[in-house]
Design a protein around this motif. Structure first.
Motif, short mmCIF file in Angstrom:
data_model
loop_
_atom_site.label_atom_id
_atom_site.label_comp_id
_atom_site.label_asym_id
_atom_site.label_seq_id
_atom_site.Cartn_x
_atom_site.Cartn_y
_atom_site.Cartn_z
N ALA A 137 0.89 -1.23 0.00
CA ALA A 137 0.04 0.03 -0.20
C ALA A 137 0.72 1.13 0.03
O ALA A 137 0.17 2.39 0.56
N ASP A 181 0.95 -10.88 -6.32
CA ASP A 181 -0.72 -10.47 -6.27
C ASP A 181 -1.50 -10.96 -7.37
O ASP A 181 -2.54 -11.39 -7.06
N ARG A 216 -4.25 3.82 3.12
CA ARG A 216 -4.45 3.32 1.76
C ARG A 216 -4.96 1.94 1.84
O ARG A 216 -5.79 1.47 1.09
N ASN A 217 -4.35 1.06 2.77
CA ASN A 217 -4.80 -0.39 2.81
C ASN A 217 -6.09 -0.45 3.35
O ASN A 217 -6.83 -1.41 2.85
N GLN A 247 -8.67 1.04 2.65
CA GLN A 247 -9.44 1.68 1.65
C GLN A 247 -9.61 0.46 0.47
O GLN A 247 -10.49 0.43 -0.33
N ARG A 248 -8.75 -0.55 0.60
CA ARG A 248 -8.76 -1.68 -0.22
C ARG A 248 -10.04 -2.28 -0.23
O ARG A 248 -10.50 -2.76 1.12
N ASP A 249 -10.32 -3.25 -1.09
CA ASP A 249 -11.49 -4.15 -1.00
C ASP A 249 -10.88 -5.34 -0.02
O ASP A 249 -9.71 -5.63 0.13
N GLN A 272 -8.08 -7.68 -1.25
CA GLN A 272 -6.76 -6.99 -1.25
C GLN A 272 -6.05 -6.41 -0.01
O GLN A 272 -4.83 -6.13 0.01
N LEU A 273 -6.79 -6.72 1.11
CA LEU A 273 -6.64 -6.06 2.27
C LEU A 273 -5.53 -6.85 2.92
O LEU A 273 -5.19 -8.10 2.97
#
Length: 143
Positions: free
Chosen positions: A9, A30, A93-94, A96-98, A101-102
């Protein structure tokens, strides 16, 4: 070959999309999910002389060496981009990931603990420092 270095992130994938999407293939655990797939994709890029970005955390000198050695053997220029760690911004930012992807905080901070600043003597032709700023990136060449 472009080698990204930084904690999760930190903006690496966004930087790729903004700067290199149209010119370089993206190698990312990823996306590829296994080292076997990653190695196959890397080998394909090397053997066909396809420009590519390694978009992983690559925190240690040892982890970076496998890519640098392979790229050098295939006569690629090796350019590193070190994403200056900002743990608090990465954590935001992390978050805010879905959910898929967290990255768990222990993973993010574990990578931060292992993060070693890259140096030219690792085999880089060029090395840049990247700072993620609100919606943009500041890039500075390192000596």
């Amino acid at each position: 070959m472009l080698l990204f270095i930084g904690i999760q992130a930190s903006g690496k994938s966004t930087f790729y999309r903004q700067r290199f999407f149209d010119t370089h293939m993206r190698i990312s655990l990823d996306l590829l999910k296994t080292r076997h797939r990653e190695t196959r994709f890397l080998d394909a890029c090397l053997s066909t002389q396809q420009r590519f970005v390694v978009d992983n955390t690559n925190p240690s000198r040892e982890e970076r060496a496998r890519y640098i050695t392979a790229a050098r053997q295939a006569r690629f220029r090796v350019i590193g981009y070190f994403f200056e760690p900002d743990p608090s911004a990465s954590e935001q930012r992390n978050a805010q990931r879905d959910k898929k992807q967290l990255v768990p905080p222990v993973g993010l901070f574990g990578t931060l603990k292992r993060l070693q600043r890259p140096s030219m003597d690792e085999g880089f032709d060029e090395l840049y420092l990247v700072r993620a700023l609100e919606g943009r990136f500041e890039v500075m060449r390192q000596a």
